[in-house]
Design a protein around this motif. Structure first.
Motif: not given
Ligand SMILES: Nc1ncnc2c1ncn2[C@@H]1O[C@H](COP(=O)(O)OP(=O)(O)O)[C@@H](O)[C@H]1O
Ligand SMILES: [Mg+2]
Lengths: 301, 254
Positions: A72-73, A76-77, A103-107, B2, B5-6, B9-10, B97-98
């Protein structure tokens, strides 16, 4: 490689409505693909499932090499989504919306800022970056959603009716932008009910109606199959009856407005010769509708 | 990495949200609790005399601090997550992808932060009125944090099920506030008739207030172990329930 592969996708909403009745769709990497259909056909439902906003009832979705259920992840990316409805925080500033999505995408934040600024410039939003998004016009809000969708450099950009309700100038600017993004290698899927948009942008097309794919081919061969073109003629003198001219079917919309279907193997010269012979004078003419539109009407009827 | 980071962010977004609107989120509890201390603690308390061997002012301090923690950790998550749903930017998280646990920890973390910040502000104000010595720091701090976590989680679940702005105020008004007041903030349950003592023991908030009171001033109506077990048990159940709700997409996915 395929960017998107959908197999026998079905969706029944909680109220029992069957929005998708088993859809198969393949989009190749690098393609500019149109998913076309009238309102309520199931376009947003399809997009919603692909982008994990809607849960499917059954079927399979693969995004590049990833199975949406199992990886899934990663799947999604790969996707950047521009949804049909505005869905960002209206109290947040333009720049923060884009940075948060990164940020939600881990950047990490530092990199996120650099990327966000680049996307904002590309979308012509740089001057507006500190504005609270609630105060933007409709066209600006769409561009914010595009910038947000691009911040993690997705391989597949999906836009759900991005130009609906956007004025003509901005629409053309957005077309140019999408072409450029596609040229740079990003696969694009566009849903629309403007046929002109699909015709001028997309290489491949699927038409969806009542939750089923009713047509799926490349744009050129689809257009090639359209064997009639409709013209509306303005006559100098009113007519009482529809003229009877072989090969050209006609309809009198008003006494001085004649709609004519011109088959592909005939020319307008032919038509005018015969009209002249019948003593009918034409003062002006226009194309009745975009060709695709006619086909569309025939298919979804 | 990863996910971290998410998560930050939240968390950063959630903390920014309530600090930016501090006149609505941080100032009111400071004013209300100052008035509590002044009116109940000082004016009335001087006439009440000792209760369980401590001054009335000292007796009510722990409950008033914890009440602030409870209502603010809950309120923060329920309103923030509900508006995330309502404005549809929950979709920003759904397409990303959270992992679900990051969403849960991020939002409840925001509520915990606000609950603890408001609790600390109230505690700081209490030192103006009262000069108690903290009896057991570990117990006090543990129950302070656990209470914030528990009610932040409860606020999250409320938001998941909420379909309107009315739905996010029903529980705080009709459940949390009464249970807090009846949890012995202003009195010892031993002062109640036997039957009402039994009824009070069914109120989970009573256990947290008493454990916190034990940590701060060393008196409690109930056993501390039982308080921790109960709070821990509630937290575990709510975490599992929340994760299940997120997994099923209840209230957030069609
Ligand atoms: N949440 C929902 N519950 C029930 N029916 C829905 C829901 N969302 C969409 N539909 C129905 O599903 C059909 C397809 O909708 P949609 O995918 O949005 O169409 P399109 O995007 O092609 O206009 C429509 O008839 C719509 O009314
Ligand atoms: Mg739609």
């Amino acid at each position: 490689m395929t960017a998107l592969c959908i197999e026998n996708l079905k969706k029944t909403y909680k109220n029992g409505f069957e929005a998708l009745k088993g859809i198969d769709l393949t989009v190749k990497q690098g393609d500019f693909f149109a998913l076309l259909g009238p309102n309520g056909a199931g376009k947003s439902t399809t997009i919603g499932i692909v982008s994990s906003m809607v849960t499917k009832s059954s079927g399979r979705v693969r995004i590049f090499e990833y199975d949406l259920d199992k990886q899934t992840n990663q799947a999604k990316n790969c996707i950047g989504l521009v949804p049909q409805e505005i869905n960002f925080n209206q109290f947040e500033t333009v720049r923060n919306i884009v940075i948060t999505q990164a940020g939600y995408h881990g950047i990490p934040r530092k990199e996120a800022k650099i990327r966000a600024d680049r996307c904002l410039k590309q979308m012509d939003l740089w001057e507006l970056r500190d504005r609270v998004s609630r105060r933007l016009s409709g066209g600006m809000k769409r561009r914010v959603m595009i910038a947000r969708a691009m911040v993690h450099a997705p391989r597949l950009l999906i836009l759900d009716e991005p130009t609906a309700g956007v004025d003509i100038e901005i629409r053309h600017a957005m077309w140019e932008m999408m072409r450029e993004v596609n040229r740079q290698g990003t696969t694009i899927i566009l849903t629309t009910h403007y046929l002109e948009e699909a015709e001028s942008l997309c290489r491949n097309i699927a038409i969806i109606n009542h939750g089923k794919i009713v047509e799926n081919s490349d744009m050129l061969s689809l257009l090639d199959r359209i064997n009639k073109e409709y013209f509306v003629l303005n006559l100098t003198k009113p007519l009482k009856t529809v003229p009877d001219i072989a090969d050209f079917s006609m309809e009198l919309t008003e006494p001085r407005l004649l709609t004519v279907a011109v088959p592909k193997h005939r020319t307008l010269n032919d038509l005018f010769q015969r009209l002249s012979a019948a003593g009918i004078e034409v003062s002006s003419l226009k194309n009745k509708s975009n060709r695709l539109e006619q086909l569309f009407m025939d298919i979804v009827r | 990495m990863k996910s971290s980071v998410a998560l930050t962010t939240i968390l950063a977004k959630e903390i920014r949200r309530f600090t930016r609107i501090w006149p609505q989120t941080l100032l009111p509890p400071a004013i209300t609790t100052s008035l509590y201390f002044l009116i109940f603690g000082k004016l009335i308390g001087d006439r009440v005399g000792l209760i369980n061997g401590v001054s009335y002012m000292d007796y009510i301090v722990p409950g008033i601090i914890l009440m602030a923690v409870i209502s603010h950790s809950y309120a923060n998550v329920v309103s923030s997550f509900y508006s995330t749903k309502f404005q549809r930017h929950i979709e920003e998280l759904l397409v990303s992808p959270v992992p679900n646990w990051v969403i849960l920890v991020g939002y409840t973390g925001g509520g915990v932060a606000r609950g603890m910040l408001v609790g600390s502000i109230v505690a700081a104000i209490s030192t103006v009125f009262s000069d108690f010595q903290v009896q057991n720091w570990p117990v006090a701090i543990a129950i302070f944090i656990l209470t914030a976590v528990l009610f932040a989680l409860a606020g999250f679940i409320n938001a998941v099920f909420a379909d309107s702005f009315d739905d996010i105020s029903i529980i705080p008004n009709f459940v949390l506030t009464p249970l807090s007041y009846l949890g012995g903030v202003f009195y010892s349950v031993s002062m109640l008739p036997a039957m009402w003592q039994q009824v009070s023991l069914a109120n989970p908030i009573l256990y947290m207030i008493n454990a916190f009171r034990y940590g701060l001033i060393g008196v409690s109506d109930v056993g501390i172990e039982r308080s921790f077990l109960m709070t821990g048990g509630f937290i575990l159940s709510l975490v599992l329930f929340s994760l299940w709700l997120l997994h099923r997409g209840v209230g957030i996915k069609n």
